[in-house]
Design an enzyme around this catalytic site. Structure first.
Site, mmCIF file in Angstrom:
data_model
loop_
_atom_site.group_PDB
_atom_site.id
_atom_site.type_symbol
_atom_site.label_atom_id
_atom_site.label_comp_id
_atom_site.label_asym_id
_atom_site.label_seq_id
_atom_site.Cartn_x
_atom_site.Cartn_y
_atom_site.Cartn_z
ATOM 1 N N GLY A 112 0.806 -1.219 0.000
ATOM 2 C CA GLY A 112 0.000 0.000 0.000
ATOM 3 C C GLY A 112 0.836 1.266 0.000
ATOM 4 O O GLY A 112 2.059 1.233 0.171
ATOM 5 N N ASP A 201 5.302 -5.453 6.130
ATOM 6 C CA ASP A 201 5.608 -6.777 6.658
ATOM 7 C C ASP A 201 5.503 -7.876 5.604
ATOM 8 O O ASP A 201 6.363 -8.756 5.518
ATOM 9 C CB ASP A 201 4.721 -7.089 7.869
ATOM 10 C CG ASP A 201 3.242 -6.849 7.597
ATOM 11 O OD1 ASP A 201 2.900 -6.397 6.485
ATOM 12 O OD2 ASP A 201 2.431 -7.117 8.498
ATOM 13 N N GLY A 202 4.460 -7.832 4.755
ATOM 14 C CA GLY A 202 4.340 -8.831 3.699
ATOM 15 C C GLY A 202 5.470 -8.722 2.693
ATOM 16 O O GLY A 202 6.020 -9.735 2.244
ATOM 17 N N VAL A 230 2.469 2.485 7.132
ATOM 18 C CA VAL A 230 1.895 3.659 7.780
ATOM 19 C C VAL A 230 1.377 3.304 9.172
ATOM 20 O O VAL A 230 1.282 4.158 10.054
ATOM 21 C CB VAL A 230 0.785 4.259 6.885
ATOM 22 C CG1 VAL A 230 -0.460 3.407 6.903
ATOM 23 C CG2 VAL A 230 0.484 5.697 7.266
ATOM 24 N N ASP A 231 1.047 2.012 9.398
ATOM 25 C CA ASP A 231 0.540 1.574 10.700
ATOM 26 C C ASP A 231 1.612 1.540 11.778
ATOM 27 O O ASP A 231 1.293 1.400 12.958
ATOM 28 C CB ASP A 231 -0.057 0.170 10.599
ATOM 29 C CG ASP A 231 -1.278 0.117 9.714
ATOM 30 O OD1 ASP A 231 -1.771 1.186 9.325
ATOM 31 O OD2 ASP A 231 -1.738 -0.992 9.414
ATOM 32 N N GLY A 275 -4.903 1.106 10.997
ATOM 33 C CA GLY A 275 -4.350 0.291 12.072
ATOM 34 C C GLY A 275 -5.031 -1.062 12.088
ATOM 35 O O GLY A 275 -5.956 -1.287 12.853
ATOM 36 N N ILE A 389 -4.996 9.936 4.355
ATOM 37 C CA ILE A 389 -3.819 9.968 5.225
ATOM 38 C C ILE A 389 -2.603 9.351 4.555
ATOM 39 O O ILE A 389 -1.495 9.872 4.624
ATOM 40 C CB ILE A 389 -4.136 9.246 6.557
ATOM 41 C CG1 ILE A 389 -5.030 10.129 7.431
ATOM 42 C CG2 ILE A 389 -2.856 8.881 7.306
ATOM 43 C CD1 ILE A 389 -5.484 9.464 8.711
ATOM 44 N N ARG A 390 -2.788 8.240 3.882
ATOM 45 C CA ARG A 390 -1.621 7.521 3.353
ATOM 46 C C ARG A 390 -1.151 8.049 1.995
ATOM 47 O O ARG A 390 -0.075 7.694 1.536
ATOM 48 C CB ARG A 390 -1.930 6.028 3.256
ATOM 49 C CG ARG A 390 -2.870 5.622 2.151
ATOM 50 C CD ARG A 390 -3.048 4.118 2.143
ATOM 51 N NE ARG A 390 -3.609 3.650 0.888
ATOM 52 C CZ ARG A 390 -3.707 2.378 0.542
ATOM 53 N NH1 ARG A 390 -3.276 1.451 1.376
ATOM 54 N NH2 ARG A 390 -4.220 2.025 -0.614
#
Length: 466
Positions: A112, A201-202, A230-231, A275, A389-390
């Site tokens: 993302g 993470d992925g 972003v989380d 989140g 936001i992202r």
């Protein structure tokens, strides 16, 4: 006049405790582990016509960063406890294991969007080109699948000049498309000998597989990852890039929700923030905005009905103030939302697809008020700024952070390190083995001071049933 002062003591009258730390350096993969014939050469930074770094600019294998820095000396015996992990400090080395003129570097963004992606790309290009004189740098389009399904884009300093002022990723991104052998074959066929992977993470789990396959084939290819989410859910490092920008933008949504809530009788402003498995954005936005009455995160389960529940708390807050603001992370409350078999799916990256907790909670709030306060005025204004936001441009703090991450990764690869992630630990930049960071998770610890601060400033329930 001579005076004899007593030895310094702690406030409780005890003598201060001295200690030593038993530290073990985490070993970082290096090209010479499987290519012992490689010979080092002097870094071109030494011969730069304009810039002449001091000796202090360079780091060696003895420069380390200790992961744990907080101790309770009344209960901890540091010298006799198990070793504390330390990591190589990130930065330039005097000797490198590449001839920069022979480097073909590839840069890819996966997963993302996140504020700062274009800054990282730009600084990788600028650092490789201007610091080391690398002539060939390529961007891989559309994530992992771009290695084998699309032509690469030739990048240069002039092309990327203004990229840090743009949101998103100019290289484009996608989820999924991970085919290990097609990717490594493409890397080999294109002659890439440095690969920079930017993702969460992925993506990091995929990067570990790519590194292991390159290791198995004994290829002279350095692989470095720059953690993006972003989380802020990547473990070990202090934070992921883009996180501070996300918190800053989240405050704008919270401010709007507060205005809406206080402009109506019994008004509730409901804000859903990013989140999926961690509540860091919601937590930090709550602490920094100061307009939030209740913060709901995945790590702290909540309930609606009964004593100590959300409805009882909001009933009291509305009676006192006439309005309330609730912030909920997208992964919170998933166990309470009715779920069909069709909803139990995963996206192309293997991440679970979450149901919309914001829409569900808005409906539950309306049903509660209609049941318990029938005929009284009530308003819920729901704001979901997730993609706003992202997708924004990184703020100054994140731009600085992205710059240092990119240059840290370059220096590490040039020094022969591979299979690592560059990131800050306790405020200092370090190199961390990729396989170690790919399996860690940075979750909100609901027993530490950060969550205690949220509880103290909102006075919200702990949601523990008596």
């Amino acid at each position: 006049m001579n005076e004899n002062f007593p030895p310094k003591t702690n406030l409780d009258g005890r003598q201060p405790k001295s200690f030593t730390i038993n530290s073990t350096l985490v070993r970082l993969p290096h090209l010479t582990d499987y290519l012992p014939h490689l010979k080092p050469q002097a870094t071109p930074l030494e011969s730069n016509h304009f810039y002449h770094p001091s000796d202090e600019f360079y780091l060696s294998h003895s420069d380390v960063i200790i992961r744990r820095t907080i101790y309770d000396l009344s209960t901890t015996s540091l010298s006799s406890s198990s070793p504390h992990l330390s990591y190589p400090r990130a930065g330039p080395r005097k000797q490198i294991f590449y001839n920069p003129q022979n480097v073909r570097a590839a840069i890819v963004t996966c997963g993302g969007l996140c504020p700062g992606l274009n800054t990282v790309i730009r600084e990788l290009v600028v650092g490789l080109s201007e610091e080391y004189g690398v002539p060939e740098i390529f961007g891989i389009k559309a994530g992992y699948r771009g290695f084998y399904s699309m032509d690469p884009v030739k990048l240069d300093v002039k092309m990327v000049d203004n990229w840090h002022k743009r949101g998103g990723t100019v290289l484009e991104t996608s989820r999924g498309g991970f085919d290990l052998h097609k990717i490594v074959n493409a890397i080999e066929d294109h002659g890439y000998n440095q690969v920079y992977i930017i993702g969460g993470d992925g993506t990091l789990r995929g990067a570990v597989k790519i590194f292991n396959e390159i290791l198995r084939r004994k290829l002279h290819i350095g692989v470095a990852a720059i953690p993006k989410t972003v989380d802020n859910d990547v473990g070990i490092i202090d934070r992921s890039f883009g996180f501070q920008t996300a918190v800053e933008k989240a405050q704008q949504a919270i401010s709007a929700a507060h205005v809406e809530a206080e402009s109506a009788p019994n008004g509730i402003g409901l804000v859903k923030l990013m989140g999926r498995t961690t509540g860091h954005i919601a937590l930090n936005a709550t602490l920094s905005s100061r307009d939030v009455d209740c913060c709901l995160i995945p790590e702290n389960p909540f309930y609606l009905e009964g004593k100590g529940g959300l409805f009882e708390f909001l009933d009291d807050r509305l009676a006192q103030n006439g309005h309330a603001v609730v912030v909920v992370a997208e992964g919170a409350g998933q166990d309470m939302i009715p779920r069909t078999d069709a909803a139990s799916q995963k996206d192309e990256s293997g991440n679970p697809v979450f149901l919309d907790v914001g829409v569900w909670l808005k409906g539950e709030l309306k049903r509660w008020w209609e049941r318990d306060h029938k005929g009284e005025l009530f308003t819920v204004k729901y704001i979901d700024p997730t993609y706003m936001i992202r997708a924004v441009t990184a703020n100054a703090t994140d731009n600085l952070y992205c710059t240092l991450l990119a240059h840290s990764a370059i220096h590490g690869v040039m020094a022969g390190y591979t299979g690592f992630v560059a990131g800050p630990i306790n405020g200092n930049y370090a190199y961390i083995p990729m396989d170690e960071i790919a399996v860690t998770k940075n979750e909100v610890n609901t027993k530490d001071h950060n969550w205690a601060w949220v509880r103290s400033v909102t006075t919200q329930p702990d949601f523990v049933r008596s």
